[in-house]
Design a protein around this motif. Structure first.
Motif, PDB file in Angstrom:
ATOM      1  N   LYS A  48      -1.310  -0.281  17.166  1.00 46.40           N
ATOM      2  CA  LYS A  48      -0.733   0.589  16.148  1.00 46.40           C
ATOM      3  C   LYS A  48      -1.842   1.289  15.390  1.00 46.40           C
ATOM      4  O   LYS A  48      -2.945   0.766  15.244  1.00 46.40           O
ATOM      5  N   SER A  49      -1.557   2.492  14.913  1.00 44.51           N
ATOM      6  CA  SER A  49      -2.508   3.211  14.077  1.00 44.51           C
ATOM      7  C   SER A  49      -1.741   3.997  13.025  1.00 44.51           C
ATOM      8  O   SER A  49      -0.536   4.224  13.154  1.00 44.51           O
ATOM      9  N   LEU A  50      -2.442   4.402  11.990  1.00 47.17           N
ATOM     10  CA  LEU A  50      -1.858   5.149  10.887  1.00 47.17           C
ATOM     11  C   LEU A  50      -2.714   6.383  10.696  1.00 47.17           C
ATOM     12  O   LEU A  50      -3.888   6.268  10.325  1.00 47.17           O
ATOM     13  N   ASN A  51      -2.158   7.570  10.969  1.00 45.07           N
ATOM     14  CA  ASN A  51      -2.954   8.776  10.778  1.00 45.07           C
ATOM     15  C   ASN A  51      -2.873   9.235   9.323  1.00 45.07           C
ATOM     16  O   ASN A  51      -2.156   8.642   8.512  1.00 45.07           O
ATOM     17  N   LYS A  52      -3.596  10.287   9.002  1.00 46.08           N
ATOM     18  CA  LYS A  52      -3.684  10.722   7.609  1.00 46.08           C
ATOM     19  C   LYS A  52      -2.313  11.140   7.066  1.00 46.08           C
ATOM     20  O   LYS A  52      -1.974  10.812   5.927  1.00 46.08           O
ATOM     21  N   THR A  53      -1.524  11.846   7.865  1.00 46.31           N
ATOM     22  CA  THR A  53      -0.202  12.292   7.413  1.00 46.31           C
ATOM     23  C   THR A  53       0.686  11.102   7.073  1.00 46.31           C
ATOM     24  O   THR A  53       1.379  11.099   6.048  1.00 46.31           O
ATOM     25  N   GLU A  54       0.656  10.082   7.911  1.00 50.10           N
ATOM     26  CA  GLU A  54       1.456   8.883   7.668  1.00 50.10           C
ATOM     27  C   GLU A  54       0.930   8.115   6.454  1.00 50.10           C
ATOM     28  O   GLU A  54       1.716   7.563   5.671  1.00 50.10           O
ATOM     29  N   LEU A  55      -0.389   8.082   6.284  1.00 48.64           N
ATOM     30  CA  LEU A  55      -0.983   7.431   5.122  1.00 48.64           C
ATOM     31  C   LEU A  55      -0.569   8.137   3.837  1.00 48.64           C
ATOM     32  O   LEU A  55      -0.186   7.497   2.860  1.00 48.64           O
ATOM     33  N   VAL A  56      -0.647   9.458   3.835  1.00 48.65           N
ATOM     34  CA  VAL A  56      -0.245  10.242   2.661  1.00 48.65           C
ATOM     35  C   VAL A  56       1.221   9.975   2.327  1.00 48.65           C
ATOM     36  O   VAL A  56       1.570   9.742   1.160  1.00 48.65           O
ATOM     37  N   ALA A  57       2.081   9.960   3.329  1.00 47.40           N
ATOM     38  CA  ALA A  57       3.504   9.713   3.099  1.00 47.40           C
ATOM     39  C   ALA A  57       3.740   8.311   2.534  1.00 47.40           C
ATOM     40  O   ALA A  57       4.545   8.129   1.605  1.00 47.40           O
ATOM     41  N   ALA A  58       3.038   7.317   3.060  1.00 45.70           N
ATOM     42  CA  ALA A  58       3.203   5.941   2.589  1.00 45.70           C
ATOM     43  C   ALA A  58       2.728   5.779   1.149  1.00 45.70           C
ATOM     44  O   ALA A  58       3.393   5.134   0.327  1.00 45.70           O
ATOM     45  N   VAL A  59       1.569   6.363   0.823  1.00 43.44           N
ATOM     46  CA  VAL A  59       1.042   6.268  -0.545  1.00 43.44           C
ATOM     47  C   VAL A  59       1.947   7.022  -1.514  1.00 43.44           C
ATOM     48  O   VAL A  59       2.215   6.551  -2.621  1.00 43.44           O
ATOM     49  N   ALA A  60       2.441   8.177  -1.099  1.00 40.60           N
ATOM     50  CA  ALA A  60       3.345   8.952  -1.954  1.00 40.60           C
ATOM     51  C   ALA A  60       4.624   8.168  -2.244  1.00 40.60           C
ATOM     52  O   ALA A  60       5.085   8.123  -3.385  1.00 40.60           O
ATOM     53  N   ALA A  61       5.174   7.521  -1.226  1.00 34.73           N
ATOM     54  CA  ALA A  61       6.389   6.726  -1.413  1.00 34.73           C
ATOM     55  C   ALA A  61       6.130   5.527  -2.320  1.00 34.73           C
ATOM     56  O   ALA A  61       6.950   5.204  -3.186  1.00 34.73           O
ATOM     57  N   ALA A  62       4.993   4.870  -2.154  1.00 33.20           N
ATOM     58  CA  ALA A  62       4.682   3.675  -2.944  1.00 33.20           C
ATOM     59  C   ALA A  62       4.345   4.008  -4.397  1.00 33.20           C
ATOM     60  O   ALA A  62       4.609   3.210  -5.296  1.00 33.20           O
ATOM     61  N   SER A  63       3.759   5.190  -4.624  1.00 29.13           N
ATOM     62  CA  SER A  63       3.310   5.537  -5.973  1.00 29.13           C
ATOM     63  C   SER A  63       4.263   6.453  -6.726  1.00 29.13           C
ATOM     64  O   SER A  63       4.098   6.662  -7.930  1.00 29.13           O
ATOM     65  N   GLN A 107       4.414   9.611  -6.305  1.00 30.34           N
ATOM     66  CA  GLN A 107       3.779  10.925  -6.406  1.00 30.34           C
ATOM     67  C   GLN A 107       4.235  11.802  -5.245  1.00 30.34           C
ATOM     68  O   GLN A 107       4.783  11.317  -4.265  1.00 30.34           O
ATOM     69  N   THR A 108       3.968  13.098  -5.349  1.00 30.96           N
ATOM     70  CA  THR A 108       4.305  13.992  -4.246  1.00 30.96           C
ATOM     71  C   THR A 108       3.259  13.848  -3.147  1.00 30.96           C
ATOM     72  O   THR A 108       2.117  13.446  -3.402  1.00 30.96           O
ATOM     73  N   GLN A 109       3.651  14.192  -1.934  1.00 36.19           N
ATOM     74  CA  GLN A 109       2.711  14.130  -0.817  1.00 36.19           C
ATOM     75  C   GLN A 109       1.572  15.122  -1.022  1.00 36.19           C
ATOM     76  O   GLN A 109       0.428  14.838  -0.652  1.00 36.19           O
ATOM     77  N   THR A 110       1.846  16.261  -1.648  1.00 34.83           N
ATOM     78  CA  THR A 110       0.806  17.251  -1.920  1.00 34.83           C
ATOM     79  C   THR A 110      -0.250  16.674  -2.860  1.00 34.83           C
ATOM     80  O   THR A 110      -1.444  16.825  -2.625  1.00 34.83           O
ATOM     81  N   ALA A 111       0.197  16.005  -3.912  1.00 34.39           N
ATOM     82  CA  ALA A 111      -0.739  15.418  -4.881  1.00 34.39           C
ATOM     83  C   ALA A 111      -1.576  14.322  -4.229  1.00 34.39           C
ATOM     84  O   ALA A 111      -2.795  14.264  -4.423  1.00 34.39           O
ATOM     85  N   VAL A 112      -0.941  13.471  -3.451  1.00 32.89           N
ATOM     86  CA  VAL A 112      -1.659  12.386  -2.769  1.00 32.89           C
ATOM     87  C   VAL A 112      -2.660  12.960  -1.776  1.00 32.89           C
ATOM     88  O   VAL A 112      -3.792  12.490  -1.679  1.00 32.89           O
ATOM     89  N   ASN A 113      -2.266  13.993  -1.046  1.00 28.02           N
ATOM     90  CA  ASN A 113      -3.160  14.626  -0.080  1.00 28.02           C
ATOM     91  C   ASN A 113      -4.386  15.216  -0.769  1.00 28.02           C
ATOM     92  O   ASN A 113      -5.513  15.081  -0.280  1.00 28.02           O
ATOM     93  N   GLU A 114      -4.197  15.863  -1.926  1.00 28.86           N
ATOM     94  CA  GLU A 114      -5.318  16.428  -2.677  1.00 28.86           C
ATOM     95  C   GLU A 114      -6.261  15.328  -3.165  1.00 28.86           C
ATOM     96  O   GLU A 114      -7.484  15.486  -3.129  1.00 28.86           O
ATOM     97  N   VAL A 115      -5.708  14.218  -3.618  1.00 27.04           N
ATOM     98  CA  VAL A 115      -6.532  13.095  -4.080  1.00 27.04           C
ATOM     99  C   VAL A 115      -7.346  12.517  -2.918  1.00 27.04           C
ATOM    100  O   VAL A 115      -8.547  12.264  -3.046  1.00 27.04           O
ATOM    101  N   LEU A 116      -6.705  12.314  -1.764  1.00 28.94           N
ATOM    102  CA  LEU A 116      -7.423  11.786  -0.598  1.00 28.94           C
ATOM    103  C   LEU A 116      -8.518  12.745  -0.141  1.00 28.94           C
ATOM    104  O   LEU A 116      -9.626  12.311   0.176  1.00 28.94           O
ATOM    105  N   ASP A 117      -8.212  14.052  -0.111  1.00 37.68           N
ATOM    106  CA  ASP A 117      -9.229  15.037   0.271  1.00 37.68           C
ATOM    107  C   ASP A 117     -10.417  14.988  -0.687  1.00 37.68           C
ATOM    108  O   ASP A 117     -11.573  15.032  -0.261  1.00 37.68           O
TER     109      ASP A 117
END
Length: 95
Positions: free
Chosen positions: A4-19, A21-31
């Protein structure tokens, strides 16, 4: 290797759901996190998140290698690499 693996899109979605926050905000923070990490490590600064991860630049000396196709000795130039170490909390999480 893991099946199994978790790509960036899936990671962003998981963090957004857990926190919440929006996926856009989480993506900007990760970047921003990855850009800061890359900039710091490239400047020789060790980045540590206690208990989780440590990232640092390492140096490799010049050395003599061998061409696997011809067997001829070749010079390998000195260079830099990255060392990533797992912290105690991350190690405990995978037990």
């Amino acid at each position: 290797m893991a099946d199994k693996s978790l790509n960036k899109t899936e990671l962003v979605a998981a963090v957004a759901a857990a926190s919440g926050q929006t996926q856009t905000a989480v993506n900007e923070v990760l970047d921003s996190l990855f850009a800061t990490l890359a900039d710091s490590v490239s400047n020789g600064v060790k980045v540590t998140i206690p208990g989780w991860i440590a990232v640092e630049r390492t140096s490799r000396a010049a050395r003599t290698g061998r061409n696997p196709q011809t067997g001829e000795a070749i010079q390998i130039a000195a260079g830099n690499s990255v060392k990533i170490s797992a912290g105690s909390k991350l190690k405990a999480a995978v037990k």
